[in-house]
Motif scaffolding. Structure first.
Motif, PDB file in Angstrom:
ATOM      1  N   THR A 130       0.859  -1.180   0.000  1.00 58.89           N
ATOM      2  CA  THR A 130       0.000   0.000   0.000  1.00 58.89           C
ATOM      3  C   THR A 130       0.894   1.229   0.000  1.00 58.89           C
ATOM      4  OG1 THR A 130      -0.097   0.046   2.431  1.00 58.89           O
ATOM      5  CG2 THR A 130      -1.853  -1.152   1.266  1.00 58.89           C
ATOM      6  N   GLY A 131       0.333   2.351  -0.436  1.00 58.89           N
ATOM      7  CA  GLY A 131       1.121   3.574  -0.478  1.00 58.89           C
ATOM      8  C   GLY A 131       0.252   4.807  -0.424  1.00 58.89           C
ATOM      9  N   ARG A 132       0.906   5.917  -0.125  1.00 58.16           N
ATOM     10  CA  ARG A 132       0.179   7.185  -0.008  1.00 58.16           C
ATOM     11  C   ARG A 132       1.043   8.326  -0.517  1.00 58.16           C
ATOM     12  NH1 ARG A 132      -1.253  11.063   4.413  1.00 58.16           N
ATOM     13  NH2 ARG A 132       0.501  10.241   5.628  1.00 58.16           N
ATOM     14  N   LYS A 133       0.464   9.183  -1.333  1.00 55.95           N
ATOM     15  CA  LYS A 133       1.135  10.389  -1.794  1.00 55.95           C
ATOM     16  C   LYS A 133       0.872  11.497  -0.773  1.00 55.95           C
ATOM     17  CE  LYS A 133       0.448   9.057  -6.620  1.00 55.95           C
ATOM     18  NZ  LYS A 133      -0.158   9.420  -7.930  1.00 55.95           N
ATOM     19  N   VAL A 134       1.947  12.190  -0.371  1.00 58.16           N
ATOM     20  CA  VAL A 134       1.809  13.212   0.658  1.00 58.16           C
ATOM     21  C   VAL A 134       2.220  14.588   0.148  1.00 58.16           C
ATOM     22  CG1 VAL A 134       2.452  13.929   2.991  1.00 58.16           C
ATOM     23  CG2 VAL A 134       2.199  11.498   2.468  1.00 58.16           C
ATOM     24  N   HIS A 135       3.447  14.693  -0.341  1.00 53.54           N
ATOM     25  CA  HIS A 135       3.962  16.004  -0.747  1.00 53.54           C
ATOM     26  C   HIS A 135       4.594  15.988  -2.131  1.00 53.54           C
ATOM     27  CE1 HIS A 135       8.021  14.559   0.072  1.00 53.54           C
ATOM     28  NE2 HIS A 135       7.594  14.117   1.228  1.00 53.54           N
ATOM     29  N   SER A 136       4.512  14.872  -2.822  1.00 56.11           N
ATOM     30  CA  SER A 136       5.085  14.801  -4.163  1.00 56.11           C
ATOM     31  C   SER A 136       4.073  14.137  -5.097  1.00 56.11           C
ATOM     32  CB  SER A 136       6.397  14.001  -4.161  1.00 56.11           C
ATOM     33  OG  SER A 136       6.142  12.608  -4.123  1.00 56.11           O
ATOM     34  N   ALA A 137       4.435  14.025  -6.355  1.00 58.71           N
ATOM     35  CA  ALA A 137       3.564  13.374  -7.335  1.00 58.71           C
ATOM     36  C   ALA A 137       3.675  11.860  -7.268  1.00 58.71           C
ATOM     37  CB  ALA A 137       3.910  13.866  -8.735  1.00 58.71           C
ATOM     38  N   HIS A 138       4.555  11.375  -6.372  1.00 63.06           N
ATOM     39  CA  HIS A 138       4.797   9.937  -6.246  1.00 63.06           C
ATOM     40  C   HIS A 138       4.466   9.490  -4.827  1.00 63.06           C
ATOM     41  CE1 HIS A 138       6.867  10.032 -10.135  1.00 63.06           C
ATOM     42  NE2 HIS A 138       7.474  11.123  -9.705  1.00 63.06           N
TER      43      HIS A 138
ATOM     44  N   GLU B 151       9.645  -2.987  -8.239  1.00 69.14           N
ATOM     45  CA  GLU B 151       8.674  -2.848  -9.331  1.00 69.14           C
ATOM     46  C   GLU B 151       7.339  -3.477  -8.947  1.00 69.14           C
ATOM     47  OE1 GLU B 151       8.586  -3.615 -14.153  1.00 69.14           O
ATOM     48  OE2 GLU B 151       9.723  -4.997 -12.884  1.00 69.14           O
ATOM     49  N   ALA B 152       7.390  -4.654  -8.320  1.00 70.16           N
ATOM     50  CA  ALA B 152       6.163  -5.338  -7.923  1.00 70.16           C
ATOM     51  C   ALA B 152       5.432  -4.579  -6.819  1.00 70.16           C
ATOM     52  CB  ALA B 152       6.491  -6.759  -7.460  1.00 70.16           C
ATOM     53  N   ALA B 153       6.189  -4.077  -5.839  1.00 75.69           N
ATOM     54  CA  ALA B 153       5.583  -3.319  -4.742  1.00 75.69           C
ATOM     55  C   ALA B 153       4.976  -2.016  -5.247  1.00 75.69           C
ATOM     56  CB  ALA B 153       6.629  -3.037  -3.663  1.00 75.69           C
ATOM     57  N   GLU B 154       5.671  -1.363  -6.165  1.00 71.18           N
ATOM     58  CA  GLU B 154       5.161  -0.110  -6.729  1.00 71.18           C
ATOM     59  C   GLU B 154       3.832  -0.336  -7.454  1.00 71.18           C
ATOM     60  OE1 GLU B 154       6.480   3.955  -8.585  1.00 71.18           O
ATOM     61  OE2 GLU B 154       6.706   2.988  -6.657  1.00 71.18           O
ATOM     62  N   ALA B 155       3.760  -1.397  -8.222  1.00 73.97           N
ATOM     63  CA  ALA B 155       2.537  -1.682  -8.960  1.00 73.97           C
ATOM     64  C   ALA B 155       1.367  -1.936  -8.021  1.00 73.97           C
ATOM     65  CB  ALA B 155       2.747  -2.893  -9.875  1.00 73.97           C
ATOM     66  N   LYS B 156       1.616  -2.713  -6.962  1.00 77.70           N
ATOM     67  CA  LYS B 156       0.559  -2.993  -5.981  1.00 77.70           C
ATOM     68  C   LYS B 156       0.143  -1.728  -5.248  1.00 77.70           C
ATOM     69  CE  LYS B 156      -0.250  -7.550  -5.723  1.00 77.70           C
ATOM     70  NZ  LYS B 156      -1.556  -8.218  -5.534  1.00 77.70           N
ATOM     71  N   ALA B 157       1.134  -0.930  -4.827  1.00 78.68           N
ATOM     72  CA  ALA B 157       0.832   0.282  -4.069  1.00 78.68           C
ATOM     73  C   ALA B 157       0.079   1.293  -4.912  1.00 78.68           C
ATOM     74  CB  ALA B 157       2.120   0.881  -3.527  1.00 78.68           C
ATOM     75  N   LEU B 158       0.475   1.448  -6.159  1.00 77.07           N
ATOM     76  CA  LEU B 158      -0.196   2.412  -7.047  1.00 77.07           C
ATOM     77  C   LEU B 158      -1.640   2.008  -7.326  1.00 77.07           C
ATOM     78  CD1 LEU B 158       2.569   3.280  -9.676  1.00 77.07           C
ATOM     79  CD2 LEU B 158       1.510   4.841  -8.039  1.00 77.07           C
ATOM     80  N   ALA B 159      -1.870   0.702  -7.364  1.00 78.42           N
ATOM     81  CA  ALA B 159      -3.212   0.227  -7.658  1.00 78.42           C
ATOM     82  C   ALA B 159      -4.209   0.645  -6.582  1.00 78.42           C
ATOM     83  CB  ALA B 159      -3.214  -1.296  -7.792  1.00 78.42           C
ATOM     84  N   GLY B 160      -3.707   0.816  -5.355  1.00 79.21           N
ATOM     85  CA  GLY B 160      -4.607   1.183  -4.278  1.00 79.21           C
ATOM     86  C   GLY B 160      -4.323   2.503  -3.633  1.00 79.21           C
ATOM     87  N   ALA B 161      -3.365   3.275  -4.186  1.00 81.19           N
ATOM     88  CA  ALA B 161      -2.973   4.548  -3.572  1.00 81.19           C
ATOM     89  C   ALA B 161      -4.043   5.601  -3.769  1.00 81.19           C
ATOM     90  CB  ALA B 161      -1.652   5.033  -4.154  1.00 81.19           C
ATOM     91  N   PRO B 162      -4.479   6.278  -2.696  1.00 82.12           N
ATOM     92  CA  PRO B 162      -5.453   7.370  -2.846  1.00 82.12           C
ATOM     93  C   PRO B 162      -4.815   8.560  -3.546  1.00 82.12           C
ATOM     94  CG  PRO B 162      -4.641   7.290  -0.604  1.00 82.12           C
ATOM     95  CD  PRO B 162      -4.081   6.083  -1.291  1.00 82.12           C
ATOM     96  N   ALA B 163      -5.608   9.365  -4.170  1.00 82.24           N
ATOM     97  CA  ALA B 163      -5.093  10.566  -4.833  1.00 82.24           C
ATOM     98  C   ALA B 163      -4.525  11.516  -3.793  1.00 82.24           C
ATOM     99  CB  ALA B 163      -6.208  11.242  -5.600  1.00 82.24           C
ATOM    100  N   LYS B 164      -3.566  12.293  -4.209  1.00 83.02           N
ATOM    101  CA  LYS B 164      -2.916  13.236  -3.308  1.00 83.02           C
ATOM    102  C   LYS B 164      -3.892  14.301  -2.828  1.00 83.02           C
ATOM    103  CE  LYS B 164       0.923  16.546  -3.341  1.00 83.02           C
ATOM    104  NZ  LYS B 164       1.970  17.153  -4.177  1.00 83.02           N
TER     105      LYS B 164
END
Length: 308
Positions: free
Chosen positions: A186-194, A295-308
């Motif tokens: 999982t991942g979250r955008k906070v202060h950047s575009a990533h 690469e695998a973690a990024e794909a999974k995290a992006l799939a569920g990351a909320p918009a900034k």
């Protein structure tokens, strides 16, 4: 050849560090600094009495070996050009941003007889501590690597997975094996575009598991690692140098005497490998696994990351 003609690509903070190592080495001559911003290249080059370049092909023509310390999105392209120009290459992590790209670079360097080394300095730290000498395969690795946003948004071209978690992904591959069977992230955008905060859980073919957390949006720094073995546990706080060890293995956190300069050790290992005096301490083929995991973690995290 007894001395290596070394050029540094990238006139930023890490380019400066690597230039310092080359300029001080008995095995290297610093022959130039490359940057797309010629004024930046010249400014850093002047510090070491060498020349700055904004023409990469011209710069490569001067070098036996190149240290690439540019934003991660340019690692693969610049490394490939350097290898094709018959230069040895030390590229800061990550090697590339895809498993296919990383593997292709490693194969190309090997085919041309060039050293391609990756800047995973954390391996030197783990080795000096004794962690990588443990022959037992861990059951579980838990790592936290977090801190506040860096001034100027360093490494803002990629997510925190490629920026910070990549260190622990590489160590996990070293300790648990390079083949993972499943990942959730999982991942979250906070202060950047990533993604600026991420958590990932990997299952490995060895039977072990890695739970990793990384953030560049935290209020304070945190750097810990807990490793569970069949024989006991190792729990390390790298910032306070606290160590709990119930395994039968010797592990140290105070390694300043043995390893005062991990970056310098990595660069000197690279120079020695280029001169045929030793094997590269972090060969590219051994760094592909960390790229595949990222690469695998990024794909999974992006799939569920909320918009900034």
């Amino acid at each position: 050849m007894t001395r290596l003609k070394v050029g540094v690509a990238g006139a930023g903070v890490f380019g400066n560090y690597h230039a310092q190592k080359a300029a001080a080495s008995a095995r290297a001559d610093l022959v130039g600094i490359f940057d797309v911003d010629l004024s930046r290249a010249r400014k850093l080059a002047d510090t070491f009495g060498t020349k700055g370049y904004s023409d990469y092909a011209e710069f490569l023509g001067l070098c036996d070996a190149v240290v690439i310390a540019v934003p991660a999105i340019w690692h693969e392209k610049l490394a490939r050009q350097a290898i094709e120009a018959h230069c040895h290459v030390l590229v800061e992590k990550p090697l590339a941003l895809t498993r296919v790209g990383a593997r292709d670079l490693a194969d190309e360097a090997a085919a041309r007889g060039r050293i391609l080394q990756v800047g995973h300095q954390e391996r030197f730290v783990a080795m000096a501590m004794g962690v990588l000498a443990i022959e037992e395969t861990p059951l579980l690795i838990e790592s936290v690597r977090s801190g506040p946003p860096t001034p100027g948004g360093r490494a803002g071209d990629v997510s925190v997975i490629w920026d910070l978690m990549i260190h622990d992904l590489d160590l996990a591959a070293m300790m648990l094996g390079r083949e993972f069977t499943h990942v959730e992230a999982t991942g979250r955008k906070v202060h950047s575009a990533h993604i600026d905060e991420a958590e990932a859980v990997f299952d490995y073919a060895s039977g072990g598991q890695a739970k990793l957390r990384a953030s560049r949006a935290a209020e304070f720094r945190e750097r810990t690692m807990r490793v569970v073995y069949p024989s006991g546990e190792i729990d390390i706080d790298f910032l306070t140098r606290r160590l709990k060890n119930t395994t039968p293995y010797e592990v140290r956190v105070d390694i300043a005497t043995d390893l005062p300069d991990p970056l310098g050790a990595a660069d000197e290992g690279f120079y020695a490998a280029c001169l045929g005096l030793a094997r590269s301490p972090v060969p590219a083929h051994g760094a592909v696994a960390a790229v595949a995991m990222a690469e695998a973690a990024e794909a999974k995290a992006l799939a569920g990351a909320p918009a900034k």
